[in-house]
Design a protein around this motif. Sequence first.
Motif, PDB file in Angstrom:
ATOM      1  N   SER A  14       0.824  -1.209   0.000  1.00 12.36           N
ATOM      2  CA  SER A  14       0.000   0.000   0.000  1.00 12.36           C
ATOM      3  C   SER A  14       0.856   1.255   0.000  1.00 12.36           C
ATOM      4  O   SER A  14       0.619   2.185  -0.778  1.00 12.36           O
ATOM      5  N   VAL A  18       1.012   4.047  -3.071  1.00 11.32           N
ATOM      6  CA  VAL A  18       0.658   5.439  -2.806  1.00 11.32           C
ATOM      7  C   VAL A  18       1.851   6.360  -3.079  1.00 11.32           C
ATOM      8  O   VAL A  18       1.704   7.437  -3.674  1.00 11.32           O
ATOM      9  N   LEU A  78      -4.208   8.481   5.610  1.00 10.81           N
ATOM     10  CA  LEU A  78      -5.483   8.168   4.956  1.00 10.81           C
ATOM     11  C   LEU A  78      -6.163   9.432   4.435  1.00 10.81           C
ATOM     12  O   LEU A  78      -6.726   9.435   3.331  1.00 10.81           O
ATOM     13  N   VAL A  81      -4.459  10.456   1.214  1.00 10.29           N
ATOM     14  CA  VAL A  81      -4.851   9.623   0.070  1.00 10.29           C
ATOM     15  C   VAL A  81      -6.212  10.053  -0.458  1.00 10.29           C
ATOM     16  O   VAL A  81      -6.411  10.192  -1.677  1.00 10.29           O
ATOM     17  N   VAL A  82      -7.156  10.280   0.437  1.00  9.17           N
ATOM     18  CA  VAL A  82      -8.500  10.693   0.015  1.00  9.17           C
ATOM     19  C   VAL A  82      -8.446  12.034  -0.722  1.00  9.17           C
ATOM     20  O   VAL A  82      -9.040  12.192  -1.796  1.00  9.17           O
ATOM     21  N   GLY A 173      -5.696   4.860  -6.879  1.00 11.78           N
ATOM     22  CA  GLY A 173      -5.726   5.409  -5.533  1.00 11.78           C
ATOM     23  C   GLY A 173      -6.768   4.745  -4.648  1.00 11.78           C
ATOM     24  O   GLY A 173      -6.529   4.536  -3.447  1.00 11.78           O
ATOM     25  N   LEU A 177      -6.028   2.938  -1.227  1.00  7.26           N
ATOM     26  CA  LEU A 177      -6.726   3.373  -0.022  1.00  7.26           C
ATOM     27  C   LEU A 177      -7.343   2.177   0.705  1.00  7.26           C
ATOM     28  O   LEU A 177      -7.251   2.082   1.949  1.00  7.26           O
ATOM     29  N   ILE A 181      -6.399   1.117   4.518  1.00  4.38           N
ATOM     30  CA  ILE A 181      -7.362   1.021   5.617  1.00  4.38           C
ATOM     31  C   ILE A 181      -7.195  -0.291   6.367  1.00  4.38           C
ATOM     32  O   ILE A 181      -7.276  -0.354   7.595  1.00  4.38           O
TER      33      ILE A 181
END
Length: 498
Positions: A14, A18, A78, A81-82, A173, A177, A181
């Motif tokens: 992850s 990213v 997080l 990323v959002v 993405g 994400l 999580i």
Amino acid sequence: MPLSPLRFRLLVTSLLVVSFLGALDNTVVSTAIATVAGQLGALEHMSWIVVGYTLASTVLLPVLGKLGDRIGPRAVFLASVVVFIVTSVACGFANGIVWLIVARIVQGMSSAGLQLMSQTIIAETTTPRQRPKFMAIVGAAFPVAILIGPVLGGIITDNWGWPWVFWINAPVGVVALALAIVAVPHIEPGRGGRFDVGGAIALTVGLVALVLAVTGVGDRSQALATVVAFVVAAVAFAVFFVVELRVEEPLVPLGHFRDRTVATGTVISAIVGIGLFSITSYLPTYFQMAYRTSATVSGLVPIATVFGMLVSNLVTGWLVSRTGHYRVYPLVGTALGAAGLGAMALLPVGAPLWAPTIAMAVVGLGTGAFMSLIVAVVQSAVPRTETGAITASVNLVRQVGATVATALIGGIIGATVVALLPAGLDPATLTPAVVHTQSAAVQQQIAQVYQGVFVPVFVALAATYLVGVVASILLPNSRLSDDPGPLRAAATESIPAA
């Protein structure tokens, strides 16, 4: 509850995906800039599509680093990323240059969180000795993005249209994400206290003013504005240092720079930005003009440089994690960088292209030997409660060094070439294609001009690497520990047995 091997692999995957998205975004977009600006009718503001992104990602590093220490790196990661996904979609829907620039600035802010929190989370979930290997894996995203980004950007722009340069981030993405999580553990924040708002404002003003000032160097029409920007930067940095020495929880932990590992490691990290990142964007032009190559052939040298960086980055991380000994790698790496750039300065006009290719590959090999490693080394020298802040400081020095050095080199090249070009040639319209239509004698003159301009630049950058050699000698000759050190209080996850 320790992380299982499977969960830790998901975590590294992850973070790698990213980090790759953040690194790739700038290199992919660089190919499409002219198309984007032309279709939006704003060619005069074209540079701000990149400058806004880069500037935002630089100035927000210390803020996000401290925030990660205060509320935990998982939350910052997080959220970053959002925001990155949302702003990528917004960039693709831009119907004007203002919309696009604003979206790119916010996207750059989130990119800082992707890069910084990836390194911080690796530091929080590994022992100091494990850290270099996984830091190298995540750090490999940057050279890979340089290698494939421009080509990928061209393919997407030509076949799907420029909005997909941004929209392609969304599906990748979302997958990253979802992995994050599940895989990123809850890491308890460090100690509280008031956030250093004054330091954050002063540093942001100083960095923005500094970047604007150095980009104006060499432009006589912007002389007054450049001087004003330098003055504002100097005042803002002075205020920042005063604030940092007085607040209880400083944004940048200046006290840690009394530690020899932190001080020398930060200097070595700056070498990456100043010594290599600053020159790579000018190498294709140099080879097209001085070596009279095509645009395609001129790209081979930067590719060799980045490939050397990628290989040595991964190999060095693996070796250090096996033995725990690290000082030899930045020492040898900075020496190789100085040797390669010194060789570039000594190469005569007309040398075969394989000679500079090998020289710059050596620079890449040397730089990769400490590029990710030195971040892990510096992290190991501070308490875990300040991992984010010190990681941000190391990255900030590197990025500011790259930005300032790139602008200065560009100003020097532009001003000197204009002064030395043969009579009858218009520097404003002088392109490699125009040069290649000139007589052999004129081409030779232009080649000598570019050779004469770049030689002192290569010498100065070689000297920068020599500073890194001295800093590497001063780096403590210790060994990275298998002991994770004191954990954050009431941590809900422990270090994995990876």
